[in-house]
Design a protein around this motif. Structure first.
Motif, PDB file in Angstrom:
ATOM      1  N   LEU A   1       0.795  -1.395  -0.140  1.00 20.14           N
ATOM      2  CA  LEU A   1      -0.047  -0.158  -0.129  1.00 20.14           C
ATOM      3  C   LEU A   1       0.878   1.271  -0.091  1.00 20.14           C
ATOM      4  O   LEU A   1       0.696   2.337  -0.827  1.00 20.14           O
ATOM      5  N   ALA A   2       1.943   1.340   0.771  1.00 18.03           N
ATOM      6  CA  ALA A   2       2.879   2.309   1.087  1.00 18.03           C
ATOM      7  C   ALA A   2       3.570   2.634  -0.439  1.00 18.03           C
ATOM      8  O   ALA A   2       3.754   3.769  -1.008  1.00 18.03           O
ATOM      9  N   ARG A   3       4.025   1.444  -1.217  1.00 20.45           N
ATOM     10  CA  ARG A   3       4.451   1.734  -2.310  1.00 20.45           C
ATOM     11  C   ARG A   3       3.644   2.175  -3.418  1.00 20.45           C
ATOM     12  O   ARG A   3       4.126   2.962  -4.465  1.00 20.45           O
ATOM     13  N   GLN A   4       2.340   2.035  -3.228  1.00 20.95           N
ATOM     14  CA  GLN A   4       1.568   2.630  -4.280  1.00 20.95           C
ATOM     15  C   GLN A   4       1.149   3.941  -4.106  1.00 20.95           C
ATOM     16  O   GLN A   4       1.114   4.985  -4.781  1.00 20.95           O
TER      17      GLN A   4
ATOM     18  N   ARG B   1      11.469   5.513  -0.258  1.00 21.30           N
ATOM     19  CA  ARG B   1      11.788   4.518   0.811  1.00 21.30           C
ATOM     20  C   ARG B   1      10.553   4.220   1.579  1.00 21.30           C
ATOM     21  O   ARG B   1       9.891   5.307   2.059  1.00 21.30           O
ATOM     22  N   ASN B   2       9.979   3.246   1.889  1.00 19.49           N
ATOM     23  CA  ASN B   2       8.794   2.802   2.528  1.00 19.49           C
ATOM     24  C   ASN B   2       8.870   1.558   3.559  1.00 19.49           C
ATOM     25  O   ASN B   2       8.042   1.043   4.009  1.00 19.49           O
ATOM     26  N   SER B   3      10.113   1.856   4.316  1.00 16.88           N
ATOM     27  CA  SER B   3      10.265   1.182   5.598  1.00 16.88           C
ATOM     28  C   SER B   3       9.378   1.476   6.675  1.00 16.88           C
ATOM     29  O   SER B   3       8.777   2.523   6.544  1.00 16.88           O
ATOM     30  N   LEU B   4       9.038   0.893   7.550  1.00  7.83           N
ATOM     31  CA  LEU B   4       8.493   1.249   8.686  1.00  7.83           C
ATOM     32  C   LEU B   4       9.112   2.567   9.338  1.00  7.83           C
ATOM     33  O   LEU B   4       8.069   3.624   9.277  1.00  7.83           O
ATOM     34  N   ASP B   5      10.268   2.660   9.241  1.00  7.42           N
ATOM     35  CA  ASP B   5      10.886   3.711   9.912  1.00  7.42           C
ATOM     36  C   ASP B   5      10.648   5.023   9.043  1.00  7.42           C
ATOM     37  O   ASP B   5      10.162   6.159   9.403  1.00  7.42           O
TER      38      ASP B   5
ATOM     39  N   TRP C   1      -0.272   2.897   9.717  1.00 11.72           N
ATOM     40  CA  TRP C   1      -1.441   2.501   8.814  1.00 11.72           C
ATOM     41  C   TRP C   1      -2.617   3.263   9.027  1.00 11.72           C
ATOM     42  O   TRP C   1      -3.164   3.592   7.930  1.00 11.72           O
ATOM     43  N   LEU C   2      -3.122   3.771  10.111  1.00 12.52           N
ATOM     44  CA  LEU C   2      -4.217   4.408  10.420  1.00 12.52           C
ATOM     45  C   LEU C   2      -4.038   5.867   9.550  1.00 12.52           C
ATOM     46  O   LEU C   2      -5.022   6.202   8.791  1.00 12.52           O
ATOM     47  N   ALA C   3      -2.677   6.449   9.547  1.00 10.99           N
ATOM     48  CA  ALA C   3      -2.458   7.650   8.935  1.00 10.99           C
ATOM     49  C   ALA C   3      -2.530   7.329   7.454  1.00 10.99           C
ATOM     50  O   ALA C   3      -2.926   8.249   6.566  1.00 10.99           O
TER      51      ALA C   3
END
Length: 244
Positions: free
Chosen positions: A124-127, A133-137, A166-168
């Motif tokens: 989802l973050a990559r989309q 960069r889409n690591s958790l940090d 994820w909520l954000a």
């Protein structure tokens, strides 16, 4: 809708090489609100860590020696996640390890994928942020989630951070659950719901300079190719176009 935000820590990167789960952390959300229920277990992996894996988690075999084996907590874990939509960052990694752990217990336990649905927050973050960069940090920094206390990887801490991120990340689908004054509904009959304290406004998003430069370059490329881009359209004109 019931979501379980999940993270695991392992003895290495590949379950196919015999690596095992050493920690499971889960946070429960109902209707995007935290219920206060969590699941957290350290596990005895019955094997050594691969080089580098121990440094990532800070866990040692000495610490894990008296912890339960996965077989001892499997029923409790399955009862916690059963029927939920599981959200994990790089879900294929966590699900692969958990499916492997269940397969070691015999066919009676079946597959985790038959009990839950799965959403990969990394995909989802990559989309949402292609080419970044889409690591958790990285997500925490981008979405204003405070992760300054994350010095090592820990399953429950990472699940809690991922829940906020994820909520954000999906805030357009509803209000951020941590900012609700209404109590979350109970996930079990007869179980008291946990009230959620009112918090401040949604976290502001701080955009790193390098991301801002990339964004401006992308907008300029669109503008050169198409003559204009959506960000060039005044808001009243956008509203008129949206209403037809």
């Amino acid at each position: 809708m019931r979501h379980i935000i999940l993270d695991t820590e392992t003895t290495g990167l590949e379950w196919k090489k015999g690596n095992r789960v050493v920690e499971i952390g889960c946070v429960e959300l109902i209707e995007r609100r935290p219920t206060g229920r969590t699941f957290h277990k350290y596990l005895n992996p019955e094997r050594e860590f691969e080089p580098g894996a121990q440094e990532v988690t800070g866990l040692t075999l000495e610490f894990l020696a008296d912890k339960p084996k996965f077989a001892e907590i499997a029923d409790e874990f399955l009862a916690f996640v059963d029927g939920a939509e599981v959200v994990a960052h790089n879900a294929a990694f966590d699900m692969g390890f958990l499916e492997h752990e269940l397969s070691r217990l015999g066919a009676d336990y079946g597959r985790l994928a038959d009990r839950v649905t799965v959403q990969d927050s990394l995909a989802l973050a990559r989309q949402r942020y292609p080419g970044q960069r889409n690591s958790l940090d990285a997500l925490c920094r981008r979405l204003g989630v405070d992760n300054s206390h994350r010095q090592l990887h820990g399953a429950l801490l990472d699940a809690q951070l991922l829940a906020e991120a994820w909520l954000a990340l999906t805030a357009g689908q509803g209000e951020i659950g941590f900012a609700s004054s209404e109590p979350a509904p109970s996930s079990r009959a007869g179980q008291a719901a946990v009230a959620i304290a009112v918090s401040g406004p949604r976290p502001s998003i701080s955009v790193p300079d390098e991301d801002r430069v990339l964004h401006l370059a992308r907008v300029e490329a669109i503008r050169k190719k198409a003559g204009r881009c959506v960000w060039d359209v005044p808001e009243p004109e956008l509203a008129q176009a949206a209403t037809g």
